[in-house]
Design a protein around this motif. Sequence first.
Motif, PDB file in Angstrom:
ATOM      1  N   GLU A 133       0.856  -1.179   0.000  1.00 26.78           N
ATOM      2  CA  GLU A 133       0.000   0.000   0.000  1.00 26.78           C
ATOM      3  C   GLU A 133       0.894   1.231   0.000  1.00 26.78           C
ATOM      4  O   GLU A 133       1.779   1.351   0.847  1.00 26.78           O
ATOM      5  CB  GLU A 133      -0.902   0.014   1.241  1.00 26.78           C
ATOM      6  CG  GLU A 133      -2.015  -1.020   1.202  1.00 26.78           C
ATOM      7  CD  GLU A 133      -3.066  -0.721   0.145  1.00 26.78           C
ATOM      8  OE1 GLU A 133      -3.057   0.385  -0.422  1.00 26.78           O
ATOM      9  OE2 GLU A 133      -3.897  -1.608  -0.110  1.00 26.78           O
ATOM     10  N   MET A 167       0.354   4.158   0.895  1.00 28.34           N
ATOM     11  CA  MET A 167       0.209   5.082   2.018  1.00 28.34           C
ATOM     12  C   MET A 167       0.399   4.412   3.379  1.00 28.34           C
ATOM     13  O   MET A 167      -0.065   4.912   4.389  1.00 28.34           O
ATOM     14  CB  MET A 167      -1.160   5.769   1.951  1.00 28.34           C
ATOM     15  CG  MET A 167      -1.259   6.770   0.832  1.00 28.34           C
ATOM     16  SD  MET A 167      -0.137   8.164   1.089  1.00 28.34           S
ATOM     17  CE  MET A 167       0.504   8.373  -0.565  1.00 28.34           C
ATOM     18  N   SER A 208       1.774  11.731 -12.931  1.00 29.37           N
ATOM     19  CA  SER A 208       1.840  12.761 -11.897  1.00 29.37           C
ATOM     20  C   SER A 208       3.286  12.965 -11.432  1.00 29.37           C
ATOM     21  O   SER A 208       3.698  14.091 -11.179  1.00 29.37           O
ATOM     22  CB  SER A 208       0.928  12.418 -10.728  1.00 29.37           C
ATOM     23  OG  SER A 208       1.273  11.177 -10.188  1.00 29.37           O
ATOM     24  N   LEU A 223       4.977  14.741   1.055  1.00 31.18           N
ATOM     25  CA  LEU A 223       4.865  13.592   1.954  1.00 31.18           C
ATOM     26  C   LEU A 223       5.946  13.707   3.025  1.00 31.18           C
ATOM     27  O   LEU A 223       7.068  13.245   2.835  1.00 31.18           O
ATOM     28  CB  LEU A 223       5.064  12.281   1.172  1.00 31.18           C
ATOM     29  CG  LEU A 223       4.023  11.961   0.117  1.00 31.18           C
ATOM     30  CD1 LEU A 223       4.521  10.890  -0.832  1.00 31.18           C
ATOM     31  CD2 LEU A 223       2.727  11.501   0.768  1.00 31.18           C
ATOM     32  N   SER A 277      -2.512  16.568  -4.140  1.00 34.86           N
ATOM     33  CA  SER A 277      -3.675  15.909  -4.749  1.00 34.86           C
ATOM     34  C   SER A 277      -3.369  14.453  -5.051  1.00 34.86           C
ATOM     35  O   SER A 277      -4.202  13.572  -4.837  1.00 34.86           O
ATOM     36  CB  SER A 277      -4.091  16.613  -6.042  1.00 34.86           C
ATOM     37  OG  SER A 277      -4.387  17.951  -5.771  1.00 34.86           O
ATOM     38  N   ALA A 278      -2.135  14.215  -5.559  1.00 38.03           N
ATOM     39  CA  ALA A 278      -1.754  12.843  -5.887  1.00 38.03           C
ATOM     40  C   ALA A 278      -1.702  12.000  -4.612  1.00 38.03           C
ATOM     41  O   ALA A 278      -2.190  10.862  -4.580  1.00 38.03           O
ATOM     42  CB  ALA A 278      -0.404  12.824  -6.602  1.00 38.03           C
ATOM     43  N   ALA A 279      -1.124  12.578  -3.537  1.00 33.00           N
ATOM     44  CA  ALA A 279      -1.025  11.841  -2.277  1.00 33.00           C
ATOM     45  C   ALA A 279      -2.417  11.574  -1.706  1.00 33.00           C
ATOM     46  O   ALA A 279      -2.715  10.481  -1.227  1.00 33.00           O
ATOM     47  CB  ALA A 279      -0.184  12.625  -1.268  1.00 33.00           C
ATOM     48  N   GLU A 328      -4.140   8.751  -3.529  1.00 34.32           N
ATOM     49  CA  GLU A 328      -3.656   7.449  -3.060  1.00 34.32           C
ATOM     50  C   GLU A 328      -4.298   7.094  -1.722  1.00 34.32           C
ATOM     51  O   GLU A 328      -4.704   5.958  -1.494  1.00 34.32           O
ATOM     52  CB  GLU A 328      -2.132   7.478  -2.899  1.00 34.32           C
ATOM     53  CG  GLU A 328      -1.361   7.141  -4.162  1.00 34.32           C
ATOM     54  CD  GLU A 328      -1.729   5.770  -4.729  1.00 34.32           C
ATOM     55  OE1 GLU A 328      -1.956   4.841  -3.939  1.00 34.32           O
ATOM     56  OE2 GLU A 328      -1.798   5.643  -5.966  1.00 34.32           O
ATOM     57  N   SER A 329      -4.378   8.075  -0.835  1.00 35.32           N
ATOM     58  CA  SER A 329      -4.963   7.826   0.482  1.00 35.32           C
ATOM     59  C   SER A 329      -6.432   7.433   0.368  1.00 35.32           C
ATOM     60  O   SER A 329      -6.898   6.550   1.072  1.00 35.32           O
ATOM     61  CB  SER A 329      -4.856   9.077   1.362  1.00 35.32           C
ATOM     62  OG  SER A 329      -3.593   9.138   1.938  1.00 35.32           O
ATOM     63  N   LEU A 356      -6.713   3.925  -0.725  1.00 35.81           N
ATOM     64  CA  LEU A 356      -6.438   3.020   0.394  1.00 35.81           C
ATOM     65  C   LEU A 356      -7.653   2.925   1.311  1.00 35.81           C
ATOM     66  O   LEU A 356      -8.056   1.838   1.714  1.00 35.81           O
ATOM     67  CB  LEU A 356      -5.212   3.508   1.177  1.00 35.81           C
ATOM     68  CG  LEU A 356      -4.904   2.766   2.483  1.00 35.81           C
ATOM     69  CD1 LEU A 356      -4.620   1.295   2.218  1.00 35.81           C
ATOM     70  CD2 LEU A 356      -3.716   3.390   3.201  1.00 35.81           C
TER      71      LEU A 356
END
Lengths: 197, 329
Positions: free
Chosen positions: A37, A39, A81, A111, B127-129, B132-133, B136
């Motif tokens: 995953e 994240m 992206s 991140l 936005s990309a992160a 992904e979240s 999930l």
Amino acid sequence: MHGLINRSLECFLRDTYGNAVWQDVVSRANLPFERFEAMLDYDDGLIYAVLLAASDCLSKPRETLLEDLGTYLVSNPDNESLRRLLRFGGDTYMEFLHSLDDLNGRAKLALPELELPRMALYGGRDGNDFRLVCKGPPRGFGRVMRGVLRAMADDYGALVLLKDIDGEAGCEEIAITLIQSSFADGRDFRLAGPVGV
Amino acid sequence: MMPMHIWLSTDGIIRQCGATVAKLFPDRELPGLLFFDCFLVRRPCDVGTVSGILDQQGEKLHLVVQNGRNTTLKAVAVPVDGGDGVLLDMSFGISVVDAIRDYDLTISDFAATDLAVEMLYLIEAKSAAMAESRKLNTRLQGAKVAAEEQAFSDTLTGLKNRRAMDHVLTHFVEAGEKFGLMQVDLDYFKRVNDTLGHAAGDLVLQAVAKVLLDETRKEDLVARIGGDEFVLIFHRMTDIDKLNEIAARIIRRLEEPIPYCGKPCLISASIGTTVSDGCQKITADKILMNADLALYASKDKGRACYTVFSEDLSSKGDEGDLREGSMSG
């Protein structure tokens, strides 16, 4: 380790070599699951186990796989992206190279948990020779950067030569020679993102 | 150097503008035009002259581009030395995302010191992160639902659930096992819920679960199949007298007050029992229906009693032949 890195390696292996190879890697590496995953965080040892298993399974050196991973990250349409984020570094390949000093900081903006090596670019005297020094974990990231540099050169339409050089302990160094900035057309890039982003 | 600047003469005519400002009006040559025809000064309001702008020296101005797109700009004005007009330095502010799309701007359209590109970078990266979240979260939600669907336990009481009971019953029927089956329905449970609240109700259900487990053997199945409905399956036990004894004991123990916040919760139970000797061709559904008929016979008799199914119940005929017991009578 940030799951984004594990997930990237997984997607690279799956997309490039097919699901059967990935299944083989999963069982050789004794992974307790079939997908990472992006994240979630994972134990550092897992990605090395996957890399070793893939290297055995495909009979390819780890270095080659890592470099191919870097190329895949930029050139695969699914990762548009990431390519876009790298293109934000500048209008030309030269500007992109200079933006690599900030890559670690930029990644942290997006991140905060993502640990990448510190990167520093040193310019040569004639302005076309550079050295990129990657310092710190994860191990082998310099190889990934080599693939990224190569693919980004294609993206900008620049002609470059890349060479590994021996660096200090704990560092990975790449020599970059920018032969021609606009050798080919390169890929289209607009600041305005795809609708909905 | 300053792609977002405008130099105005004192009479409000645009003398010079930066390359990016020019892109706001692709069809017009800005130098020579009246500034106030091209830009509306919205804040502070009622500014329509260069001297009005100069009065706001150093203050933040809000402008609206009069080109049909209503792009908003932020600006500051400073007088040019020697009374030679005004210099405006502008920025897109929050409208930068739309502006880039509307005017097809590139990285070089922004001053090297402008944070616009960093802001765009951040928007796309976040936005990309976030995407992904969200993926999930969706997967985890799906996994949770699937896990619940596949679960065999009732989370409140720790007893088996309806799914588990169906599995075991079907297995026993198919394997021709002998077993006794009891359907237990709580009496006056709704009253507890209504007067003392759901927390009291939950506590009662947990106390009931304990009694049912106490009064059964390890190899028996105790399941909560509905709000206050339970099914007990007694493996290889078809002795009616023994089952009746158990039923009587269960009712007696459930009638003991259950304390909740210093108040006693008083309930009882009605029970319907049936047995399968393993030889007859009978379906799981039919067995449950028989237990249900016996249970309703107990309810009809005034609750708090147990009834064993007999064929007479199917026809709802006379109940004289029933072997029954009542704790309250």
